[in-house]
Structures are given as C-alpha cells and as structure tokens.
Scaffold this active site. Structure first.
Site, mmCIF file in Angstrom:
data_model
loop_
_atom_site.group_PDB
_atom_site.id
_atom_site.type_symbol
_atom_site.label_atom_id
_atom_site.label_comp_id
_atom_site.label_asym_id
_atom_site.label_seq_id
_atom_site.Cartn_x
_atom_site.Cartn_y
_atom_site.Cartn_z
ATOM 1 N N ARG A 7 0.836 -1.199 0.000
ATOM 2 C CA ARG A 7 0.000 0.000 0.000
ATOM 3 C C ARG A 7 0.866 1.241 0.000
ATOM 4 O O ARG A 7 1.973 1.252 0.521
ATOM 5 C CB ARG A 7 -0.878 0.037 1.246
ATOM 6 N N ARG A 63 2.487 4.239 -16.577
ATOM 7 C CA ARG A 63 2.631 3.652 -17.912
ATOM 8 C C ARG A 63 3.865 4.184 -18.638
ATOM 9 O O ARG A 63 4.454 3.520 -19.473
ATOM 10 C CB ARG A 63 1.365 3.953 -18.725
ATOM 11 N N ARG A 90 -3.878 6.917 -3.987
ATOM 12 C CA ARG A 90 -3.513 5.689 -3.272
ATOM 13 C C ARG A 90 -3.140 4.614 -4.292
ATOM 14 O O ARG A 90 -3.748 4.517 -5.353
ATOM 15 C CB ARG A 90 -4.681 5.199 -2.418
#
Length: 123
Positions: A7, A63, A90
């Site tokens: 996380r 990306r 997040r």
C-alpha cells in the site's frame, strides 16, 4: 512465492495534471525502492484518487515509466467519506515475492502520513 499487497498514498496540493503525475511517480518510486521490486514481479496496480482529483489519470505516469508498459493498471475513485483526506492518490501494488508480510514496506508520503502514522515513511 506469494502474492503480497503493498500500500501507498500521497497527497497533492492542487488538482493539476503535472502535480498528480509527479506525485504518482514519487509514490511508486518509494514503493519500488523500499521493497526492492521490479516490474516483472508485479501482478497489477490498483490506483485510486479522491473525487477532487480529476485533471488526469495517475496511471498515465506509471505507464510512462521504463519497464512498466505491460503492467496491468486500474484507476478508480476512492470512497467519498465525509471528512476524509482530500487530494489523495492511493496505490495497491500486487507483487509476487518471497518476502513475509512483516517484511513488506508500505509508503505514506506528505499529508497521507495521517492515514497510517504507524507505517508512514519519514520524508
């Protein structure tokens, strides 16, 4: 080998494309460094943003990172709970690893340290 979730969260001061993209890269780089992972180890990355961040997709930044072109990415809105942290990005990085759960290092930067002060990175 197990699949582990890593996380991370970070806040931005403005709803602006470049700030969102730069913060996303900063957060992911922190996760990469703290956990010594490479793109080939990644199963997927879930990205959420609060509903006040709508100038770009944070996944655009990921990306464009070398080696991350084929990693599956998914963006979504965070649950809009009243009084929750604003302007927050997040990440949930699903990684194939031999590390134990206790060895995973979660990364919380800037204002997002308030989400998990027990896990917050010292930056």
């Amino acid at each position: 080998m197990s699949v582990r979730g890593i996380r991370g969260a970070i806040t931005v001061s403005k709803n602006e494309e470049q700030e969102i993209l730069q913060a996303t890269i900063e957060l992911l780089n922190g996760i990469i460094q703290d956990n010594q992972i490479i793109p080939d180890d990644i199963g997927c990355v879930f990205v959420t943003v609060t509903n006040d961040l709508d100038d770009t997709f944070p996944a655009v930044a990921i990306r464009q990172m070398p080696g991350w072109e084929l990693v599956p990415l998914m963006c979504a809105l965070e649950v809009p709970v009243k009084g929750s942290l604003e302007r927050c990005i997040r990440l949930m990085v699903m990684v194939n690893t031999d590390k134990k759960q206790s060895e995973i290092r979660h990364v919380y930067l800037r204002g997002a340290q308030a989400l998990r002060p027990d896990l917050a990175s010292k930056v």
